[in-house]
Design a protein around this motif. Sequence first.
Motif, mmCIF file in Angstrom:
data_model
loop_
_atom_site.group_PDB
_atom_site.id
_atom_site.type_symbol
_atom_site.label_atom_id
_atom_site.label_comp_id
_atom_site.label_asym_id
_atom_site.label_seq_id
_atom_site.Cartn_x
_atom_site.Cartn_y
_atom_site.Cartn_z
ATOM 1 N N SER A 1 1.258 3.808 -3.247
ATOM 2 C CA SER A 1 0.880 5.206 -3.024
ATOM 3 C C SER A 1 2.066 6.130 -3.219
ATOM 4 O O SER A 1 1.981 7.143 -3.920
ATOM 5 N N ALA B 1 8.146 11.667 -0.163
ATOM 6 C CA ALA B 1 9.199 12.680 -0.181
ATOM 7 C C ALA B 1 10.537 12.103 -0.628
ATOM 8 O O ALA B 1 11.177 12.627 -1.538
ATOM 9 N N ILE C 1 0.839 -1.205 0.000
ATOM 10 C CA ILE C 1 0.000 0.000 0.000
ATOM 11 C C ILE C 1 0.866 1.244 0.000
ATOM 12 O O ILE C 1 0.680 2.166 -0.806
ATOM 13 N N GLY D 1 -2.594 7.253 11.410
ATOM 14 C CA GLY D 1 -2.664 6.248 10.353
ATOM 15 C C GLY D 1 -1.429 6.177 9.490
ATOM 16 O O GLY D 1 -0.368 6.698 9.818
ATOM 17 N N LEU D 2 -1.597 5.529 8.337
ATOM 18 C CA LEU D 2 -0.469 5.307 7.445
ATOM 19 C C LEU D 2 -0.056 6.569 6.702
ATOM 20 O O LEU D 2 0.969 6.571 6.033
ATOM 21 N N GLY D 3 -0.849 7.626 6.813
ATOM 22 C CA GLY D 3 -0.565 8.843 6.061
ATOM 23 C C GLY D 3 0.842 9.359 6.256
ATOM 24 O O GLY D 3 1.490 9.799 5.311
ATOM 25 N N LEU E 1 2.294 8.946 -6.168
ATOM 26 C CA LEU E 1 2.389 10.351 -5.777
ATOM 27 C C LEU E 1 3.731 10.956 -6.171
ATOM 28 O O LEU E 1 3.791 12.038 -6.763
ATOM 29 N N ILE F 1 3.240 7.265 4.273
ATOM 30 C CA ILE F 1 3.109 7.535 2.841
ATOM 31 C C ILE F 1 3.749 8.868 2.494
ATOM 32 O O ILE F 1 4.460 9.000 1.499
ATOM 33 N N ALA F 2 3.523 9.874 3.343
ATOM 34 C CA ALA F 2 4.123 11.190 3.084
ATOM 35 C C ALA F 2 5.641 11.100 3.096
ATOM 36 O O ALA F 2 6.310 11.614 2.195
ATOM 37 N N ALA F 3 6.177 10.431 4.109
ATOM 38 C CA ALA F 3 7.632 10.326 4.214
ATOM 39 C C ALA F 3 8.209 9.585 3.010
ATOM 40 O O ALA F 3 9.208 10.013 2.428
#
Lengths: 342, 267, 304
Positions: free
Chosen positions: B76, B148, B72, B138-140, B80, B143-145
Amino acid sequence: MRHLLAATAMVLASATLAAAEGQLQLYNWGNYTSPELLAKFEKETGIKVTVTDYDSNDVALAKVEAGGSGFDLVVPSASYVPIWVEKGLVQELDLTKLPNHKNIAPEWLDVAWDPGRKYSVPWQWGSTGIAVNTKVYGGDINTSAVFLDVPPELVGKINVVPEMIDIVSLATMYVGGTACSDDPEVMKKARDVLLAAKPNWISMDYGATERLSNGDWAASVNWNGSTMRARMATNGDVQYGYPKEGYPIFMDSVMLLQDATNVEEAYKFIDFIMVPENAAMISAFARYANGIAGSDAFMPEDMKTAPEVVVPEEHKAAGVFLPTCTGKGLEYMTAIWTELQK
Amino acid sequence: MAKPGFEINRLPGFATIALGAFVLLYLPIATLVVYSFNGSNSVATWGGFSLHWYDKAWANADVKAATMRSLIIGVSAAVLSTTLATLAALGTTRRRAFKGQTFIYVMINQPLMVPEIVTAVALLIFFGILKVATGYQGLGYLIAAHTAFCIPFAYLPIRARLESMDLSLETAAADLYASPWQTFRRVTLPLLAPGIMAGAMLAFVISLDDVVITEFVKSGGQDTLPTYMLGQLRRAFTPEVNAISTMLLGVTVVLLTAFFLLTRKKD
Amino acid sequence: MSPAEENAIRSSARNGWLLSAPALIVLALAASGPLLIVVYYSFLTANDTGGIIREYSVEGWKGIFLTYDIFEERYALADAHLTIFWRSVWLSLATTALTFAIGFPTAWFIATRPARHRAMWLFLITIPFWTNLLIRTFAINEVIRNEGILNTLLLWLGVIDAPLQIVYTETAVLIGMTYVYLPLMVLPLYATIERFDMRLLEAAYDLYANRWLTLRRVILPIIKPGIIAGSILVFVPSLGAYVTPRILGGGKKMMIGNFIELQFLQGKNWPLGAALSVLLLFIVMAALLVYVRVANRDRGAGHG
């Protein structure tokens, strides 16, 4: 492009949602939770328990204090329980939701570090001693000298678990003091003896159960239950020694975190582990005694006679239940430990 | 003149060392793969060929959950980061150098230069504050890290592709009265596609492999496959880890082969 | 320049910024921005069980070089810290040297293969690089641990009586890092060697130079940019290594990366951890600046 965004959004949403249903996040010591217990719990309640492990009280405390850890339950040692309570990291337990609370053995009910057991519930208890592969070293293993004044056969082969209270207490008692002593002379001697011995250790690491079993280490300061498992895996080569200068006794208890998200599930679990046969299941896995009355009937046979679990008469006197260190005593202990860690 | 048979570009011993290096590079990995099929527990004894550890790994609920999470996050982050990198590549190439362009390069490539442990620590602190402040755990964050630090990896192949693209096709489209958006959609993007695919795959592999940053940013119960393995490696050395490693290896090799085929210069 | 052209240039620049903006925002929030928070935290006070207290303090920075001896009640040089720094630096330098010693012949070998085979050789050297770092470290551990391949083989051959203790030593970490970072040295070296004009070698031999002289005076100076690039690519990640020393060093042979982590766990000294991170960042930036300067100088000088 639009489809991609939609797909991503759905994936993200499902990922966060999946976290909500019938779930419990247990933060516990490594190799300390019986998979059978969790399977039984899931079968009875439909709640899936995810275990994340830690190997020292300090790590657990640091991780939770950093915030946003996501755990619901944690299992620290007795001497740390008051610290967790004082920092507001855990909730007081609603005893009306824990009908099995009465099963707690009387000697473990009104303890100095949590009178009436309002914050914590017993998980397992045991002692810290020396595990030695007797094929490598045949001398006296019932002394802290094994790791503080390392015999030649064990130089470069003995590990020391990085658990501050256990190690510093063992060293303090070895030089004649009492655990948590705030006498600078005594603590200085403890520090010196530790620093002198450190070059002779192979590592300060975890995983003793496996590493003693597969020969990576010949000896280690270790907990009794883990040593029993190593003994069973090596057909008796690995033996457990009770340091006669004094050895720590500990109890680990389950506590509910202040910012737990799965509170109802947590209560079900806490209540579940106070049922005698479930408590016995926990003990049967990691090989430590538990604090629930009536569980003896369900304990495995080999634990009823194991020298690691049933303390032999001659060693009983040297056992010391570790108190919570405060003030100067704690400062000395932390300072020594920090120096040792480097 | 040089003696006959004297090879100009041969240096003594170099071939031996080189071939030795190849062997030494692959030997540990090969050992790992071979022993994942070992019937017995230890490396010292061979207990017959067996898929036992693969069964165990497949049956392990923690492994399955960790794999799902890795996928996941990987998908993602790849999607992104590739999107963002494509935009950035379009914005920084094939135009007159403008003020601040160096700054953009530095920012985009910064994850490549900063040691992972430093970024991990920074995110531990920053996301920790956010987690407590917003209550969202959460996993956000992961995912953001991942997005980047995947951006530079996606950016490089896309930019390379963009710079080697023939401008004349796009000029032709403009001559035929295509609007800039049409030109982009019908000419530029399809030509750029291999670069974008390569960038996406690279980003996915990088995300899949990350250990340090994930280890520090994750909350309880958010293990990815590498952090799960790290936890296992700290204690048990069962061949189950070998099995998981081999599977992960297989995925990486497949993706890399595809990447190489996509970026091979057409002769 | 006509106003129309000026406008075109301006809007081109603006578009450039607009297109790059989304990437920049994400990077600022999840990569670069938080680094500033680390700097901020390095100037705060440590909370005794982890976390920080928002009070200004330089204890974090002081703690890098000095420790407070609680028994003598004074500050002393933190030689345990310096040991860790020194170990990190010397292991990184040793790794760089070792990867060069092995990587240079390898790169030379690949570059001197027939052109149609080179892609395959490159592919072969790249696969281990893209393999998960954890898997590679684990693989090396399987080879060098007490019951691993190497010891089992040596015991079986009768060369040794008891297993060689390799893991949990600095040697193990060195072996691990060399193994893990070797491809990073090979690739830039290969890139430079590939552009090397082999006719220079012919000229050198015509002038009666032997192979070693040629190596020293002709080859190495010309491929210097590749050597520097490879060295930086190996030295920088080695310095900040975390996984390899953790698994192969057993908690006693810490490098800077592990030491930083310790401050956020049992070390309970976030400001020190933050200060160490900033220090590591500075050292890395310095190394990169050196590289950029040397690379530019070489490029600018051209071939004489």
